[in-house]
Design an enzyme around this catalytic site. Structure first.
Site, PDB file in Angstrom:
ATOM      1  N   GLU A 238      32.109 -36.019  15.317  1.00 34.02           N
ATOM      2  CA  GLU A 238      33.258 -35.132  14.191  1.00 34.02           C
ATOM      3  C   GLU A 238      33.564 -34.291  15.354  1.00 34.02           C
ATOM      4  O   GLU A 238      32.819 -33.214  15.137  1.00 34.02           O
ATOM      5  CB  GLU A 238      32.764 -35.115  12.289  1.00 34.02           C
TER       6      GLU A 238
ATOM      7  N   LYS B   8      27.799 -32.157   1.887  1.00 40.66           N
ATOM      8  CA  LYS B   8      28.036 -32.952   2.985  1.00 40.66           C
ATOM      9  C   LYS B   8      28.275 -32.322   4.266  1.00 40.66           C
ATOM     10  O   LYS B   8      27.869 -32.422   5.618  1.00 40.66           O
ATOM     11  CB  LYS B   8      29.143 -34.308   2.480  1.00 40.66           C
TER      12      LYS B   8
HETATM   13  C1  MEV Z   1      34.293 -32.621   6.265  1.00 38.62           C
HETATM   14  O1  MEV Z   1      33.326 -33.255   7.650  1.00 38.62           O
HETATM   15  C2  MEV Z   1      33.295 -31.739   5.333  1.00 38.62           C
HETATM   16  C3  MEV Z   1      33.789 -31.244   4.577  1.00 38.62           C
HETATM   17  O2  MEV Z   1      34.731 -31.993   3.656  1.00 38.62           O
HETATM   18  C4  MEV Z   1      32.941 -30.223   3.907  1.00 38.62           C
HETATM   19  C5  MEV Z   1      33.910 -29.631   1.920  1.00 38.62           C
HETATM   20  O3  MEV Z   1      34.255 -30.399   1.340  1.00 38.62           O
HETATM   21  O4  MEV Z   1      32.899 -28.768   1.790  1.00 38.62           O
HETATM   22  C6  MEV Z   1      35.098 -29.863   4.491  1.00 38.62           C
END
Ligand code: MEV
Length: 454
Positions: A103, A287
């Site tokens: 990612e 996540k």
């Molecule tokens: C994306 O991979 C992770 C986020 O969604 C984490 C979050 O919202 O804290 C940006």
């Protein structure tokens, strides 16, 4: 034992060899080509020429034959990008952090936050040890209280015979350190006794050793309880292998674009509170934390499924799913705290087999599983702050957009020294596509706009 571990850790932190440790600050790394980055690592003594050749080879040294030793029905190898999280200082030590992840934005965000945190000393992290739990499930006992008492009465004998099954681990200073018996008696379910064996796995993640001990103990546990042993397996809810990572960042280091440091800090706290009161948000918050921890876990050849399972289960330990990290304001300082189990090793498994994993360990320069877990805790906290800072200010998409534009411009042929300007123009233009980047690049070159950059 605890005292020895503590002394070892303190020794590690104040290690006199640290003067030879490469700094995790590498200015302009993101602007270099991959070839230049690898050359620079060789120049700085982080890796040698052979390592550089490995990084430049396809498959990172893992061929189909090795893959076939690792899994069944192997037909090939799937590659992932390997990047370096920069600027990390954890417990006073610099770390270049290898991260394997597909990612975009993750490595940039974590390096950005580590740079901010560095200004106030970086991260503090403490791993409480390497104790995992092996579970032995016993069913069909005639007298449940007696069965439990029998195990408790033979605690010392059981621990000694469990340790006899893993002499190597005992020799390394680990082994079974204790046990507990739980009677589970819940309404419509069958009654069961669950024996927990607490096993110090030292620098191994420990799954194989734990499962062997749990299986090896089964006959004696059956004898003592008069019941039937059923499952014998480790628990991934490794709540005796937790890491607590913290950072303290003054408001003055948090100002961002048009936002004051205080506004950024207050935004991060509000985002933290959202995750604390709402499991839907907590899942996404966590996540983001696992974006970083998982990437280090994979790069270092560890079992990311085990780590994920344990970390998420720990978040739901009181019946409600909660965030792995929270943020508060103390005076004029933003304080972040992360606490989760991190079950990783520095020996065994793919660490023995996979050449790029071995190289990742060499780059990271960690000396123990606990130290690796501490670095991972810091990475998780940094990753969380990176996400919350973006979400609480300009939103996540803008940063993503500029990173995407950077990779599109590079694909279109922009040289490292031309990238910034081409990216700027590409974002202004709004059509972030390779064909458009090529048109912009050629037009800028033709008009001489990129000459100063060359
Ligand atoms: C994306 O991979 C992770 C986020 O969604 C984490 C979050 O919202 O804290 C940006």
């Amino acid at each position: 034992m605890l005292e020895t571990r503590k002394a070892q850790r303190e020794d590690r932190v104040s290690n006199h060899e640290d003067k030879d440790r490469p700094s995790s600050r590498i200015g302009g790394f993101y602007r270099m080509s991959t070839r230049e980055r690898v050359d620079l690592l060789v120049e700085r003594g982080v890796i040698d020429a052979q390592d550089a050749a490995l990084l430049r080879s396809h498959g990172g040294g893992l061929d189909a034959q090795m893959a076939n030793q690792m899994v069944e029905n192997a037909i090939g190898v799937l590659e992932l990008p390997l990047g370096l999280g920069l600027n990390f200082k954890v417990n006073g030590r610099d770390y270049l952090v290898p991260m394997a992840v597909e990612e975009p934005s993750i490595i940039a965000a974590v390096s950005h936050v580590a740079k901010i945190a560095r200004g106030s000393g970086g991260f503090e992290a403490r791993a409480e040890g390497n104790v995992m739990i092996g579970q032995v499930q016993v069913v069909g006992c005639e007298d449940w209280d007696k069965a439990r008492e029998a195990i408790e009465a033979q605690r010392d004998e059981l621990i000694a015979s469990a340790n006899a099954l893993q002499p190597n681990m005992v020799e390394r200073g680990g082994g079974v350190t204790g046990l507990e018996v739980r009677l589970i008696d819940e309404g419509n379910y069958q009654r069961m006794l669950v024996v927990h064996l607490f096993i110090d796995c030292c620098d191994a993640m420990g799954a194989n050793a734990i499962n062997s001990v749990a299986e090896g103990m089964a006959p004696r546990i059956e004898e003592l309880t008069g019941g039937r042993v059923f499952l014998r397996i480790l628990s991934n809810l490794a709540d005796r292998r937790k890491v607590r990572a913290t950072c303290r960042i003054p408001f003055r280091d948090l100002a961002w674009k048009s936002f004051s440091g205080k506004e950024v800090a207050e935004g991060i706290v509000l985002a933290s509170e959202f995750a604390e009161v709402d499991p839907y948000r907590a899942a996404t918050h966590n996540k983001g934390i696992m974006n970083g921890i998982g990437a280090v876990c994979i790069a270092t050849g560890n079992d990311w499924r085990a780590l994920e399972a344990g970390a998420h289960a720990y978040c739901a330990r009181d019946g409600r799913y909660r965030p792995m990290a929270i943020w508060r304001i103390e005076g004029e300082t933003l304080v972040g705290i992360l606490e989760i189990p991190i079950q990783v090793g520095t020996v065994g498994g793919p660490i023995r087999l996979h050449p790029t994993v071995q190289l990742a360990h060499k780059i990271l320069r960690i000396e123990s599983a606990a130290e690796l877990a501490e670095v991972m805790g810091a990475v998780g906290l940094a990753q969380n702050m990176g996400a919350l800072k973006a979400l609480a200010t300009e939103g996540i998409q803008r940063g993503h957009m500029s990173l995407h534009a950077r990779s599109v411009a590079a694909t279109a042929g922009a040289k490292p020294e031309e990238l910034d300007r081409v990216v700027e123009r590409l974002i202004e233009d709004g059509e972030i596509k390779v064909h458009r980047a090529r048109e912009i690049l050629l037009a800028m070159r033709a008009s001489g706009e990129l000459e100063a950059a060359g």
